[in-house]
Enzyme design. Structure first.
Site, PDB file in Angstrom:
ATOM      1  N   LYS A  66       0.801  -1.232   0.000  1.00 26.26           N
ATOM      2  CA  LYS A  66       0.000   0.000   0.000  1.00 26.26           C
ATOM      3  C   LYS A  66       0.834   1.282   0.000  1.00 26.26           C
ATOM      4  O   LYS A  66       0.384   2.304  -0.497  1.00 26.26           O
ATOM      5  CB  LYS A  66      -0.943   0.022   1.211  1.00 26.26           C
ATOM      6  CG  LYS A  66      -2.130  -0.912   1.054  1.00 26.26           C
ATOM      7  CD  LYS A  66      -3.111  -0.743   2.193  1.00 26.26           C
ATOM      8  CE  LYS A  66      -4.242  -1.743   2.049  1.00 26.26           C
ATOM      9  NZ  LYS A  66      -5.320  -1.521   3.007  1.00 26.26           N
ATOM     10  N   TYR A 222     -12.048  -9.895  10.042  1.00 29.54           N
ATOM     11  CA  TYR A 222     -13.103 -10.831   9.643  1.00 29.54           C
ATOM     12  C   TYR A 222     -12.421 -12.115   9.230  1.00 29.54           C
ATOM     13  O   TYR A 222     -11.200 -12.134   9.042  1.00 29.54           O
ATOM     14  CB  TYR A 222     -13.958 -10.265   8.491  1.00 29.54           C
ATOM     15  CG  TYR A 222     -13.141  -9.893   7.294  1.00 29.54           C
ATOM     16  CD1 TYR A 222     -12.582  -8.625   7.191  1.00 29.54           C
ATOM     17  CD2 TYR A 222     -12.862 -10.830   6.304  1.00 29.54           C
ATOM     18  CE1 TYR A 222     -11.782  -8.293   6.132  1.00 29.54           C
ATOM     19  CE2 TYR A 222     -12.061 -10.497   5.230  1.00 29.54           C
ATOM     20  CZ  TYR A 222     -11.534  -9.233   5.146  1.00 29.54           C
ATOM     21  OH  TYR A 222     -10.725  -8.908   4.100  1.00 29.54           O
TER      22      TYR A 222
END
Ligand code: ATR
Length: 288
Positions: A66, A222
């Site tokens: 990123k 998650y």
């Protein structure tokens, strides 16, 4: 010719972005394909040259690229520059543009449960790349942010940098100081590193006395793969928060909302949100 898109990450194979975006392309009748691009850091430069010349029309960018991807782009939008990370690349007219949709995903996930973030006090656990995007989004909406990170110096650095950019408050606190607020957000990778955790060993941030002060608790993790907590969306933190009657926001929401935004950046169309969410649930192995 089929337009190519994909997730740039290392490792990439667990990403749920392909199921969402390939579903969206199908719903919109686009001749487009979204692939996994598993690229090791040392191969990033040749890969980005390929993106430019092949061309690949758009990328989702995840760990560990990123920040490092930024030097291969022609233009980076202001929010991504301020956050210091790009998670979306668009190729247009031979130029590569960088954006960050993580902060939008985090804000939209929160705004699915609260009317406004203005003047809310939000405690953010962690000071990694995700925390930067989450904190930036909060400040952007006029919330006040208290960062708590195990390594306080990292929280201090974010607070110092962002305090100059926004009128609302941002502070960095010791990991052991239990500040309360309206909203609690876990951005740490704690679950990733403690997959065999039991109910008896939960970290302090799952303490009921702490949690009961908050109205809303979000965990951006998650698909945890925790041995003793089999629901892929309900982390131990969220399970405890539910017991304390907090509103909870599960981690796939941030991923989902940032993907909707990504789709719009690439295609200039509104994303088929319902079908993308259904695809995400299938990808997570959850029946709707
Ligand atoms: P990401 O890009 O997903 O945010 P990261 O940059 O590796 O990932 O950041 C992980 C965050 O989780 C960090 O804030 C880290 O704390 P440190 O800065 O002290 O390393 C936090 N973290 C990881 N394991 C943790 C643990 N066992 N307890 C508390 N915080 C933890």
């Amino acid at each position: 010719m089929t337009k190519r898109y994909g997730i740039l990450a290392h490792p990439a194979k667990h990403s749920l972005s392909p199921v969402m975006h390939n579903t969206a392309f199908k719903v919109k009748n686009m001749d487009a394909q979204y692939d996994f691009f598993d690229v090791a850091p040392e191969n990033l430069e040749p890969f980005m040259n390929q993106v430019r010349h092949d061309p690949i029309m758009g990328l989702s960018v995840s760990l560990p690229h990123k920040q490092s991807v930024m030097k291969y782009l022609d233009e980076i939008d202001e929010n991504a520059l301020n956050i210091g990370a790009v998670n979306t690349v668009l190729s247009r007219d031979g130029k590569l543009f960088g954006f960050n949709t993580d902060f939008i995903g985090s804000n939209r996930a929160l705004l699915s449960k609260v009317d406004s973030l203005k003047d809310k006090i939000v405690v953010v656990l962690g000071a990694g790349g995700s925390a930067r995007a989450v904190a930036y989004g909060l400040l952007h909406e006029g919330a006040h942010v208290w960062i708590k990170n195990r390594t306080k110096s990292k929280g201090d650095a974010i607070a110092m940098e962002f305090a100059e950019k926004f009128p609302s408050e941002i502070h960095s606190e010791d990991w052991d100081n239990w500040y309360t607020g309206d909203i609690l957000i876990n951005t740490t990778s704690f679950w990733l590193h403690n997959r065999d955790i039991t109910e008896e060993e939960l970290p302090d941030f799952c303490d009921e006395e702490f949690l009961k002060e908050f109205d809303v608790v979000m965990d951006i993790s998650y698909n945890n793969g925790l041995e003793n907590f089999p629901d892929p969306l309900i982390t131990p933190l969220l399970a405890m928060a539910e017991q304390e009657d907090c509103e909870i926001i599960t981690g796939e929401k941030m991923l989902y909302y940032q993907a909707l935004e990504q789709f719009s950046i690439w295609t200039e169309m509104v994303a088929p949100s319902r079908q993308m969410y259904e695809a995400l649930m299938v990808g997570l192995g959850i029946e709707n």
